[in-house]
Design a protein around this motif. Sequence first.
Motif, PDB file in Angstrom:
ATOM      1  N   MET A  10      41.254  31.707  10.642  1.00 55.51           N
ATOM      2  CA  MET A  10      39.681  31.849   9.752  1.00 55.51           C
ATOM      3  C   MET A  10      39.309  30.533   9.562  1.00 55.51           C
ATOM      4  O   MET A  10      37.914  30.267   9.930  1.00 55.51           O
ATOM      5  CB  MET A  10      40.222  32.430   8.438  1.00 55.51           C
ATOM      6  CG  MET A  10      39.034  32.503   7.480  1.00 55.51           C
ATOM      7  SD  MET A  10      39.266  33.077   5.848  1.00 55.51           S
ATOM      8  CE  MET A  10      39.812  31.497   5.184  1.00 55.51           C
ATOM      9  N   VAL A  11      39.939  29.464   9.266  1.00 54.96           N
ATOM     10  CA  VAL A  11      39.212  27.905   8.904  1.00 54.96           C
ATOM     11  C   VAL A  11      38.735  27.716  10.369  1.00 54.96           C
ATOM     12  O   VAL A  11      37.732  26.955  10.541  1.00 54.96           O
ATOM     13  CB  VAL A  11      40.504  27.166   8.530  1.00 54.96           C
ATOM     14  CG1 VAL A  11      39.830  25.632   8.465  1.00 54.96           C
ATOM     15  CG2 VAL A  11      40.968  27.337   7.223  1.00 54.96           C
ATOM     16  N   TYR A  14      35.563  29.393  11.038  1.00 52.67           N
ATOM     17  CA  TYR A  14      34.399  28.545  10.398  1.00 52.67           C
ATOM     18  C   TYR A  14      33.927  27.382  11.105  1.00 52.67           C
ATOM     19  O   TYR A  14      32.847  26.976  11.095  1.00 52.67           O
ATOM     20  CB  TYR A  14      34.883  28.333   8.911  1.00 52.67           C
ATOM     21  CG  TYR A  14      34.556  29.765   8.189  1.00 52.67           C
ATOM     22  CD1 TYR A  14      33.163  30.308   7.693  1.00 52.67           C
ATOM     23  CD2 TYR A  14      35.717  30.536   7.606  1.00 52.67           C
ATOM     24  CE1 TYR A  14      33.014  31.397   7.130  1.00 52.67           C
ATOM     25  CE2 TYR A  14      35.154  31.430   6.649  1.00 52.67           C
ATOM     26  CZ  TYR A  14      34.100  31.936   6.525  1.00 52.67           C
ATOM     27  OH  TYR A  14      33.890  33.107   5.872  1.00 52.67           O
ATOM     28  N   ALA A  17      32.212  28.131  14.324  1.00 49.08           N
ATOM     29  CA  ALA A  17      30.585  28.437  13.850  1.00 49.08           C
ATOM     30  C   ALA A  17      29.613  27.553  13.256  1.00 49.08           C
ATOM     31  O   ALA A  17      28.515  27.407  13.683  1.00 49.08           O
ATOM     32  CB  ALA A  17      30.708  29.609  12.643  1.00 49.08           C
ATOM     33  N   PHE A  18      30.290  26.630  12.121  1.00 49.71           N
ATOM     34  CA  PHE A  18      29.505  25.635  11.710  1.00 49.71           C
ATOM     35  C   PHE A  18      29.199  24.483  12.913  1.00 49.71           C
ATOM     36  O   PHE A  18      27.886  23.873  13.037  1.00 49.71           O
ATOM     37  CB  PHE A  18      30.008  25.061  10.524  1.00 49.71           C
ATOM     38  CG  PHE A  18      29.777  25.709   9.390  1.00 49.71           C
ATOM     39  CD1 PHE A  18      28.394  26.014   8.766  1.00 49.71           C
ATOM     40  CD2 PHE A  18      31.045  26.176   8.638  1.00 49.71           C
ATOM     41  CE1 PHE A  18      28.413  26.828   7.580  1.00 49.71           C
ATOM     42  CE2 PHE A  18      30.733  27.360   7.391  1.00 49.71           C
ATOM     43  CZ  PHE A  18      29.411  27.254   7.024  1.00 49.71           C
TER      44      PHE A  18
END
Length: 50
Positions: A10-11, A14, A17-18
Amino acid sequence: MENVNTDGYMVAGYIVAFATMGIYLLSMYLRSRNLKRDLETYESMDREKK
Protein backbone atom coordinates in the motif's frame (compact mmCIF):
# COMPACT_ATOMS: atom_id res chain seq x y z
CA MET A 1 -6.89 -18.54 6.27
CA GLU A 2 -3.67 -16.74 7.08
CA ASN A 3 -3.57 -12.95 7.43
CA VAL A 4 -0.93 -11.46 5.15
CA ASN A 5 0.49 -8.01 5.90
CA THR A 6 0.22 -5.92 2.73
CA ASP A 7 0.99 -2.53 4.28
CA GLY A 8 4.27 -2.32 2.37
CA TYR A 9 2.48 -2.71 -0.94
CA MET A 10 0.00 0.00 0.00
CA VAL A 11 2.78 2.42 0.92
CA ALA A 12 4.67 1.55 -2.28
CA GLY A 13 1.51 2.21 -4.29
CA TYR A 14 1.07 5.63 -2.74
CA ILE A 15 4.73 6.47 -3.36
CA VAL A 16 4.42 5.48 -7.02
CA ALA A 17 1.16 7.42 -7.41
CA PHE A 18 2.52 10.61 -5.85
CA ALA A 19 5.81 10.33 -7.76
CA THR A 20 3.86 9.99 -11.00
CA MET A 21 1.75 13.05 -10.15
CA GLY A 22 4.88 15.00 -9.23
CA ILE A 23 6.57 14.14 -12.51
CA TYR A 24 3.41 15.12 -14.40
CA LEU A 25 3.21 18.48 -12.59
CA LEU A 26 6.91 19.13 -13.25
CA SER A 27 6.36 18.33 -16.92
CA MET A 28 3.42 20.73 -17.11
CA TYR A 29 5.45 23.49 -15.42
CA LEU A 30 8.36 23.04 -17.83
CA ARG A 31 6.06 23.02 -20.85
CA SER A 32 4.37 26.20 -19.66
CA ARG A 33 7.72 27.90 -19.09
CA ASN A 34 8.94 26.90 -22.55
CA LEU A 35 5.71 28.12 -24.17
CA LYS A 36 6.08 31.51 -22.47
CA ARG A 37 9.68 31.73 -23.66
CA ASP A 38 8.64 30.83 -27.22
CA LEU A 39 5.87 33.43 -27.14
CA GLU A 40 8.32 36.12 -26.03
CA THR A 41 10.68 35.13 -28.83
CA TYR A 42 7.93 35.30 -31.46
CA GLU A 43 6.71 38.65 -30.14
CA SER A 44 10.21 40.12 -30.29
CA MET A 45 10.65 38.78 -33.84
CA ASP A 46 7.33 40.40 -34.77
CA ARG A 47 8.41 43.75 -33.28
CA GLU A 48 11.73 43.63 -35.17
CA LYS A 49 9.86 42.86 -38.40
CA LYS A 50 7.72 46.02 -38.10
